[in-house]
Design a protein around this motif. Structure first.
Motif, PDB file in Angstrom:
ATOM      1  N   ALA A  45       0.819  -1.216   0.000  1.00  0.00           N
ATOM      2  CA  ALA A  45       0.000   0.000   0.000  1.00  0.00           C
ATOM      3  C   ALA A  45       0.851   1.263   0.000  1.00  0.00           C
ATOM      4  O   ALA A  45       0.407   2.309  -0.478  1.00  0.00           O
ATOM      5  CB  ALA A  45      -0.922   0.004   1.217  1.00  0.00           C
ATOM      6  N   SER A  46       2.078   1.179   0.500  1.00  0.00           N
ATOM      7  CA  SER A  46       2.941   2.366   0.528  1.00  0.00           C
ATOM      8  C   SER A  46       3.406   2.759  -0.869  1.00  0.00           C
ATOM      9  O   SER A  46       3.932   3.843  -1.061  1.00  0.00           O
ATOM     10  CB  SER A  46       4.155   2.118   1.422  1.00  0.00           C
ATOM     11  OG  SER A  46       5.008   1.130   0.868  1.00  0.00           O
ATOM     12  N   ALA A  48      -8.985   6.556 -13.078  1.00  0.00           N
ATOM     13  CA  ALA A  48      -8.453   7.737 -12.401  1.00  0.00           C
ATOM     14  C   ALA A  48      -9.127   7.940 -11.051  1.00  0.00           C
ATOM     15  O   ALA A  48      -8.470   8.249 -10.049  1.00  0.00           O
ATOM     16  CB  ALA A  48      -8.614   8.971 -13.281  1.00  0.00           C
ATOM     17  N   LEU A  49     -10.444   7.758 -11.005  1.00  0.00           N
ATOM     18  CA  LEU A  49     -11.164   7.926  -9.742  1.00  0.00           C
ATOM     19  C   LEU A  49     -10.779   6.843  -8.732  1.00  0.00           C
ATOM     20  O   LEU A  49     -10.570   7.132  -7.543  1.00  0.00           O
ATOM     21  CB  LEU A  49     -12.669   7.913  -9.994  1.00  0.00           C
ATOM     22  CG  LEU A  49     -13.243   9.136 -10.709  1.00  0.00           C
ATOM     23  CD1 LEU A  49     -14.732   8.940 -10.974  1.00  0.00           C
ATOM     24  CD2 LEU A  49     -13.012  10.401  -9.882  1.00  0.00           C
ATOM     25  N   VAL A  50     -10.679   5.594  -9.211  1.00  0.00           N
ATOM     26  CA  VAL A  50     -10.308   4.501  -8.305  1.00  0.00           C
ATOM     27  C   VAL A  50      -8.911   4.721  -7.738  1.00  0.00           C
ATOM     28  O   VAL A  50      -8.690   4.637  -6.520  1.00  0.00           O
ATOM     29  CB  VAL A  50     -10.390   3.152  -9.040  1.00  0.00           C
ATOM     30  CG1 VAL A  50      -9.783   2.043  -8.189  1.00  0.00           C
ATOM     31  CG2 VAL A  50     -11.835   2.819  -9.394  1.00  0.00           C
ATOM     32  N   LEU A  51      -7.957   5.014  -8.606  1.00  0.00           N
ATOM     33  CA  LEU A  51      -6.574   5.183  -8.162  1.00  0.00           C
ATOM     34  C   LEU A  51      -6.405   6.463  -7.352  1.00  0.00           C
ATOM     35  O   LEU A  51      -5.601   6.493  -6.413  1.00  0.00           O
ATOM     36  CB  LEU A  51      -5.639   5.184  -9.365  1.00  0.00           C
ATOM     37  CG  LEU A  51      -5.572   3.855 -10.123  1.00  0.00           C
ATOM     38  CD1 LEU A  51      -4.660   3.967 -11.332  1.00  0.00           C
ATOM     39  CD2 LEU A  51      -5.085   2.731  -9.205  1.00  0.00           C
ATOM     40  N   ILE A 103      -4.675   6.498  -3.707  1.00  0.00           N
ATOM     41  CA  ILE A 103      -3.496   7.336  -3.432  1.00  0.00           C
ATOM     42  C   ILE A 103      -3.768   8.283  -2.278  1.00  0.00           C
ATOM     43  O   ILE A 103      -2.922   8.456  -1.386  1.00  0.00           O
ATOM     44  CB  ILE A 103      -3.100   8.104  -4.705  1.00  0.00           C
ATOM     45  CG1 ILE A 103      -2.612   7.131  -5.773  1.00  0.00           C
ATOM     46  CG2 ILE A 103      -2.019   9.135  -4.403  1.00  0.00           C
ATOM     47  CD1 ILE A 103      -2.572   7.728  -7.165  1.00  0.00           C
ATOM     48  N   VAL A 104      -4.939   8.897  -2.265  1.00  0.00           N
ATOM     49  CA  VAL A 104      -5.277   9.795  -1.158  1.00  0.00           C
ATOM     50  C   VAL A 104      -5.313   9.020   0.151  1.00  0.00           C
ATOM     51  O   VAL A 104      -4.850   9.506   1.197  1.00  0.00           O
ATOM     52  CB  VAL A 104      -6.626  10.493  -1.427  1.00  0.00           C
ATOM     53  CG1 VAL A 104      -7.110  11.229  -0.177  1.00  0.00           C
ATOM     54  CG2 VAL A 104      -6.489  11.477  -2.584  1.00  0.00           C
ATOM     55  N   SER A 105      -5.841   7.794   0.111  1.00  0.00           N
ATOM     56  CA  SER A 105      -5.853   6.970   1.322  1.00  0.00           C
ATOM     57  C   SER A 105      -4.438   6.700   1.809  1.00  0.00           C
ATOM     58  O   SER A 105      -4.159   6.775   3.019  1.00  0.00           O
ATOM     59  CB  SER A 105      -6.570   5.646   1.036  1.00  0.00           C
ATOM     60  OG  SER A 105      -6.533   4.794   2.158  1.00  0.00           O
ATOM     61  N   ARG A 106      -3.523   6.409   0.901  1.00  0.00           N
ATOM     62  CA  ARG A 106      -2.120   6.175   1.282  1.00  0.00           C
ATOM     63  C   ARG A 106      -1.504   7.432   1.867  1.00  0.00           C
ATOM     64  O   ARG A 106      -0.797   7.382   2.876  1.00  0.00           O
ATOM     65  CB  ARG A 106      -1.325   5.715   0.055  1.00  0.00           C
ATOM     66  CG  ARG A 106       0.173   5.498   0.342  1.00  0.00           C
ATOM     67  CD  ARG A 106       0.979   6.666  -0.237  1.00  0.00           C
ATOM     68  NE  ARG A 106       2.401   6.439  -0.101  1.00  0.00           N
ATOM     69  CZ  ARG A 106       3.139   6.910   0.887  1.00  0.00           C
ATOM     70  NH1 ARG A 106       2.594   7.611   1.859  1.00  0.00           N
ATOM     71  NH2 ARG A 106       4.435   6.679   0.926  1.00  0.00           N
ATOM     72  N   LEU A 107      -1.800   8.589   1.271  1.00  0.00           N
ATOM     73  CA  LEU A 107      -1.230   9.845   1.772  1.00  0.00           C
ATOM     74  C   LEU A 107      -1.784  10.205   3.145  1.00  0.00           C
ATOM     75  O   LEU A 107      -1.094  10.818   3.964  1.00  0.00           O
ATOM     76  CB  LEU A 107      -1.510  10.978   0.777  1.00  0.00           C
ATOM     77  CG  LEU A 107      -0.810  10.854  -0.584  1.00  0.00           C
ATOM     78  CD1 LEU A 107      -1.298  11.949  -1.526  1.00  0.00           C
ATOM     79  CD2 LEU A 107       0.706  10.933  -0.422  1.00  0.00           C
ATOM     80  N   VAL A 108      -3.028   9.815   3.389  1.00  0.00           N
ATOM     81  CA  VAL A 108      -3.662  10.125   4.672  1.00  0.00           C
ATOM     82  C   VAL A 108      -3.201   9.168   5.767  1.00  0.00           C
ATOM     83  O   VAL A 108      -2.894   9.599   6.894  1.00  0.00           O
ATOM     84  CB  VAL A 108      -5.198  10.074   4.531  1.00  0.00           C
ATOM     85  CG1 VAL A 108      -5.865  10.144   5.913  1.00  0.00           C
ATOM     86  CG2 VAL A 108      -5.687  11.215   3.656  1.00  0.00           C
TER      87      VAL A 108
END
Length: 331
Positions: free
Chosen positions: A149-150, A193-196, A200-205
């Motif tokens: 996930a990272s 694009a929406l899925v990724l 990505i936002v989840s990983r950043l959060v």
């Protein structure tokens, strides 16, 4: 607690002490994307604001020259160091930057279109096929499972945004099959694009912040919505309220990520070119939206974005030439 770093591609990508074409990064093709997007933005500025036509055309010629130089250099790398290219392609992060090659082909078709329509159609067709194949490979790789996930970083978006660039650059293509291919590409790009973007936002959060060297890639989060605006408006043939929603969210994301990108402590490297095309897509979208609305505040916003983009790419061009001349680019 230490922040985990993105793993190296392989020993094949570890640069030797001397400069070598082995170390030419594939993400340098992002320079072609940024310059092409800037050229197209200045063309719109010429049409809507009466800016000198030669500015956009000169930047377009520069984009073509840079592509030829980088492409020949990367082909030399492929011929001499295929293991390094393979390691780069299979790397969970750098592999996504091969999307910059196919996007460059699509954008260059729009650059040369007014001068050589046949060459533009050939470039676009090759870029179309390469884009769909690359997107298929990348998504298949992700669906194998057990992806760390990272590794969900903004670069993941590049191969998917590439499919959105098909209708952005293909709206004027005369082939009978173009409209259906544009719909296919837009469907793939929009959903992925929406899925990724969510992943990505989840990983950043929820995970550690990106390393400083990867901070410029945060600007890629603007691209799905700015490019989405351009693709959607080309497909439907007008700028409606849904297009406006895409534009304004792209503008919001730019306001959010810009302070995280343009801050002290982020070292210069070719990775900085990741800011070029997202900013160019936003500037193009702003110019088109301002022309549609015929609003003075929107024209001012579009001019500010175009000015910021021009300044940023001028600085990146000078800095890249400097490290190319002193040998650091290939070291």
């Amino acid at each position: 607690m230490q922040s985990p770093s993105i793993p190296p591609a392989s020993a094949a990508l570890r640069p030797p002490r001397e400069a070598s074409v082995r170390n030419l990064p594939v993400n340098l093709f992002a320079s072609v994307m940024g310059l092409s997007g800037l050229a197209l933005a200045w063309r719109i500025a010429h049409q809507g604001l009466g800016a000198p036509a030669w500015i956009g055309e000169a930047i377009g010629a520069l984009a073509v020259g840079v592509f030829l130089l980088v492409a020949c250099s990367y082909l030399l790398k492929f011929a001499r160091h295929r293991e390094a290219v393979a390691a780069e392609f299979h790397h969970p992060v750098s592999g996504n930057f091969f999307g910059t090659i196919v996007i460059s082909l699509l954008l260059l078709s729009a650059i040369v279109g007014p001068y050589q329509p046949a060459a533009a159609q050939a470039l676009w067709s090759v870029g179309l096929l390469a884009t769909l194949v690359l997107c298929f490979v990348v998504v298949s790789r992700l669906l194998k499972g057990q992806v760390d996930a990272s590794h969900a970083v903004p670069a993941w978006i590049i191969p998917c945004v590439a499919t959105l660039d098909i209708p952005v650059t293909g709206a004027q293509m005369p082939m009978a099959w173009t409209s259906e291919v544009n719909l296919l590409a837009a469907a793939i790009g929009a959903v992925l694009a929406l899925v990724l973007f969510g992943m990505i936002v989840s990983r950043l959060v929820h995970h550690h912040p990106l390393p400083a060297g990867m901070a410029p890639s945060l600007m890629i989060l603007v691209a799905p919505f700015a490019v989405g605006f351009l693709a959607y408006s080309n497909i439907v043939g007008e700028i409606d309220r849904f297009a406006a929603l895409l534009f304004y969210f792209a503008l919001f994301m730019f306001a959010v990520v810009a302070p995280k990108v343009f801050r002290p402590g982020v070292p210069f490297s070719p990775a900085w070119w990741a800011i070029g095309f997202p900013m160019a897509a936003l500037a193009n979208a702003a110019l088109k939206y301002a022309a549609h609305r015929a609003s003075a505040p929107l024209w001012l916003l579009a001019m500010l974005l175009l000015g910021a983009l021009s300044l940023a790419l001028a600085v990146l061009t000078v800095r890249t030439v400097q490290i190319a001349l002193n040998g650091k680019l290939l070291a």
